[in-house]
Enzyme design. Structure first.
Site: not given
Ligand code: NAD
Length: 517
Positions: A197, A247, A302, A402
């Site tokens: 979002e 995450s 990441c 992280e």
């Molecule tokens: P995030 O976990 O906050 O959000 C990811 C997705 O989950 C978003 O679409 C968000 O709307 C949704 N979300 C958030 N909170 C939620 C909840 N409580 N319940 C259900 N859905 C929820 O991650 P972010 O801040 O958008 O992205 C950064 C994170 O992503 C970092 O931890 C990074 O390491 C990770 N990441 C990992 C990879 C990989 O390949 N392993 C790649 C890119 C990013």
């Protein structure tokens, strides 16, 4: 559900709402822009200015159900579209994306903040997966064994699952969706994508481009929102599989919930990537790599290197080289040719900046403090300059958390074994790298590190599209990595057919278990 088709110069479908001064980003369902029934919206910032530039509609449970039903209907015909036609659409999408990548890069820079060159790099890595999806027939064709028993043949088919959900993070608003939906769609599935979002426009732009490439309406749908929309996808009985990137705590929630609901799940989580520098390494190469991989995209990757494990005997020299390179980095508006853009939100910027005080309190040395950077950009932007902390204890939260920002930690180690122990004790295992000129040490490292992606004198070892991407430990829940052969496996289910076409030799009753004679 209201429908609008107002365009903006960037090509993003938006609507102005009477009580807001900023445009609103809508869902993309059944090939059209729709506001949905959900009443909540969220802010989309321009992180280089620190202002809300748009608002995004948040889907409620009914909106997600609508998107899933549309996708389920589209599946009934899409699954029967010939492979040749599906390939043609993917090729057309590839051409359009290549030709119009500048438009998409501008959207990424505007909502995420990453500098334009980095945005183009993100798109290029996404395009690789589109090209892989064009090669779908080679990955999904089955196998055939003739005459396994007299007159009987066995062969396998790979068939699509149905409706699949993709949930993506803010840091790669184009590349991460592109890791998944081209393969899922090429394999015959239909998709509901829930992008972050925080920077949702890229997903809608990609869906519109797929429509332009000839994709039938309803095959790719985008719903925006937060946990409400995600949980609705996880719980909807028609959704067969979930691909998630984000995450670690959320990845675990996704894996547990979607698995409990009987879905196939791949949930890629967070990371803390180490780069081990041995005394025989080329220290200039290692310093370049640490700076590039530590501060590219302001550390919001990441696969960023966030910890350099420097062997004591070369640590001072390495730190000096890293520091010198950092002094040449520029921070500012991503459209102005700077090296590093802003962080995604003020809240995230402040959280990351908070680790500088923690580092000092925990006994680390703050070598470069990025909290008051010289910026080529507006004063209200979410700025944090490159930051270097040395002699970080592994007990400190600066090491353990992280951070996901431009804070590079140096942890000093006695040698290879001590460095490897730290890497293997980490809860995460996404990527790691060794810098050395000793082939034996590199070989040991690739065998011994409990990490999913290994770099040898390469700091961000993101595999090319035809090798799958994914980590170990708390960086991946589920057994399927993204894209590559794993991607095709994940989005198809195999069926084995045992077949006999009658010939004059058939017949006879035999109640025994089938044997092969
Ligand atoms: P995030 O976990 O906050 O959000 C990811 C997705 O989950 C978003 O679409 C968000 O709307 C949704 N979300 C958030 N909170 C939620 C909840 N409580 N319940 C259900 N859905 C929820 O991650 P972010 O801040 O958008 O992205 C950064 C994170 O992503 C970092 O931890 C990074 O390491 C990770 N990441 C990992 C990879 C990989 O390949 N392993 C790649 C890119 C990013």
């Amino acid at each position: 559900m209201s429908q609008t088709a107002a365009g903006t110069p960037s090509g993003i479908e938006t609507t102005g709402t009477p009580d807001e001064t900023v445009p609103t980003i809508e869902h993309w369902i059944d090939g059209a822009s729709v506001a949905g029934r959900g009443e909540r919206t969220g802010p989309v910032y321009d992180p280089a200015r620190g202002v809300v530039q748009k608002r995004v509609h948040f889907a409620d449970v009914a909106d997600v159900a609508t998107a899933v039903e549309v996708a389920a209907r589209a599946f009934e015909t899409w699954r029967d579209v010939s492979i040749a036609k599906r390939q043609q659409i993917m090729f057309a999408f590839r051409e359009l994306l290549n030709a119009r990548s500048g438009e998409l890069a501008a959207i990424l820079t505007s909502e995420h903040g990453k500098v334009l060159g980095d945005a183009q790099g993100e798109i290029a890595r996404g395009l690789e997966v589109v090209e892989l999806a064009c090669a779908m027939p080679g990955y999904t064709k089955g196998e055939y064994s003739e005459n396994v028993s007299t007159g009987i043949d066995v062969y396998t088919l790979r068939q699509p699952l149905g409706v699949v959900g993709v949930i993506s993070p803010f840091n790669f608003p184009a590349m991460v969706p592109l890791w998944f939906f081209p393969i899922a769609i090429a394999a015959g599935n239909t998709v509901v994508l829930k992008p972050s979002e925080k920077d949702p426009s890229a997903a809608v732009w990609l869906a519109r481009l797929m429509q332009e490439a000839g994709l039938p309406d309803g095959v790719l749908n985008v719903v925006h929102g937060d946990r409400v929309a995600v949980d609705a996808l996880l719980e909807h009985p028609t959704v067969r599989a979930i691909s998630f990137v984000g995450s670690t705590p959320i990845a675990k929630h996704i894996y547990d919930t979607a698995s409990a609901n009987g879905k196939r799940v791949q949930a890629l989580g967070g990371a803390k990537n180490h780069m081990l520098v041995l005394p025989d390494a080329d220290l200039d190469l290692a310093a370049d790599a640490a700076v590039n991989a530590g501060f590219g995209s302001a550390g919001e990757r990441c696969m960023a290197v966030s910890v350099v494990l420097a062997v004591d005997t070369v640590a001072d020299e390495l730190v000096a080289k890293v520091r010198e390179r950092m002094s040449r980095l520029t921070t500012g508006d991503g459209t102005r040719g700077t090296d590093m853009g802003p962080l995604i939100t003020r809240e995230h910027r402040d959280r990351v900046a908070g680790y500088v005080d923690v580092a000092a309190a925990d006994g680390a040395t703050v070598v470069v403090d990025g909290r008051d950077p010289q910026v080529d950009g507006e004063p209200g932007g979410f700025w944090l300059g490159p930051t270097l902390v040395d002699r970080v204890p592994v007990s400190s939260s600066v090491y353990r958390d992280e951070i996901f920002g431009p804070v590079l930690s140096i942890v000093r180690v006695e040698g290879y074994e001590a460095g490897l122990d730290i890497i293997n004790a980490s809860r995460w295992g996404n990527g790691t790298a060794i810098f050395t000129n000793d082939g034996g040490a590199a070989r040991r490292f690739q065998r011994e590190a409990t990490v999913g992606m290994i770099g040898v004198n390469v700091p961000i070892p993101v595999p090319v599209a035809y090798h799958s991407f994914g980590g170990w430990k708390e960086s991946l829940f589920g057994s399927a990595k993204s894209y590559g052969p794993h991607g095709f496996d994940f989005y198809t289910q195999e069926k084995a057919v045992t077949s006999r076409w009658l010939d004059p030799s058939h017949g006879g009753i035999d109640l025994g278990f089938p044997r092969h004679d």
